[in-house]
Motif scaffolding. Sequence first.
Motif, short mmCIF file in Angstrom:
data_model
loop_
_atom_site.label_atom_id
_atom_site.label_comp_id
_atom_site.label_asym_id
_atom_site.label_seq_id
_atom_site.Cartn_x
_atom_site.Cartn_y
_atom_site.Cartn_z
N ALA A 211 0.83 -1.21 0.00
CA ALA A 211 0.00 0.00 0.00
C ALA A 211 0.86 1.26 0.00
CB ALA A 211 -0.94 0.00 1.21
N ASP A 212 1.98 1.23 0.71
CA ASP A 212 2.89 2.37 0.74
C ASP A 212 3.43 2.71 -0.63
OD1 ASP A 212 2.55 2.64 3.48
OD2 ASP A 212 4.46 1.67 3.99
N HIS A 213 3.48 1.74 -1.50
CA HIS A 213 4.00 1.92 -2.86
C HIS A 213 2.87 2.24 -3.84
CE1 HIS A 213 6.92 1.39 -6.04
NE2 HIS A 213 6.17 0.49 -6.62
N VAL A 214 1.75 1.53 -3.73
CA VAL A 214 0.67 1.61 -4.72
C VAL A 214 -0.21 2.85 -4.54
CG1 VAL A 214 -1.44 0.48 -5.55
CG2 VAL A 214 0.63 -0.87 -5.12
N LEU A 215 -0.61 3.16 -3.33
CA LEU A 215 -1.54 4.28 -3.14
C LEU A 215 -0.95 5.61 -3.64
CD1 LEU A 215 -3.17 3.26 0.26
CD2 LEU A 215 -4.08 2.93 -2.05
N PRO A 216 0.33 5.92 -3.32
CA PRO A 216 0.90 7.14 -3.90
C PRO A 216 1.01 7.08 -5.43
CG PRO A 216 2.18 6.44 -2.01
CD PRO A 216 1.22 5.34 -2.32
N ALA A 217 1.25 5.89 -5.99
CA ALA A 217 1.33 5.75 -7.44
C ALA A 217 -0.02 6.06 -8.09
CB ALA A 217 1.79 4.35 -7.83
N LEU A 218 -1.11 5.67 -7.44
CA LEU A 218 -2.45 5.98 -7.96
C LEU A 218 -2.67 7.50 -8.00
CD1 LEU A 218 -4.41 3.19 -6.11
CD2 LEU A 218 -4.38 3.50 -8.59
N THR A 219 -2.30 8.17 -6.94
CA THR A 219 -2.44 9.63 -6.89
C THR A 219 -1.54 10.29 -7.93
OG1 THR A 219 -3.01 9.51 -4.54
CG2 THR A 219 -2.33 11.65 -5.39
#
Length: 138
Positions: free
Chosen positions: A76-84
């Motif tokens: 999640a630390d990697h994916v959620l910022p990538a989505l934004t």
Amino acid sequence: MSITLTDQDKTTLRTAAYGAVSLLAAAGAAGAAGSPHRIATDGSLALASATGLVGHVLAAKTKDINLNGKSVAELADHVLPALTAAMSLLKRQAPAEADNFRNTVLVAIEAAARAQKDQPSPTLAEMARKITGALDAA
């Protein structure tokens, strides 16, 4: 109008989209919500049906996506910022594609969540909410 995305831009889009599906599969496994394989398969099939620029980027056969993590939290630390970041990038360069990307990811998480026989578990529903929040944070 031609839209040019850098290789890094494309990696961000792929990481965000496929990462969202991976995050749901990991959350499903952690919450014993069903088959993580089925979640990942259904979500990935939805991503493969994307159209437009987003569809072309997601369909590319590359090995540039890094979705390693020892826990759901690390992923999640990697994916959620990538989505934004993906949404911010597309809103700047191609607003119509930003909507396309958002809708594509939402369809994928809905397809992944429906991999269960019944309603999505609270674990999957909460992760879907977090993914949607990351998309809307841009």
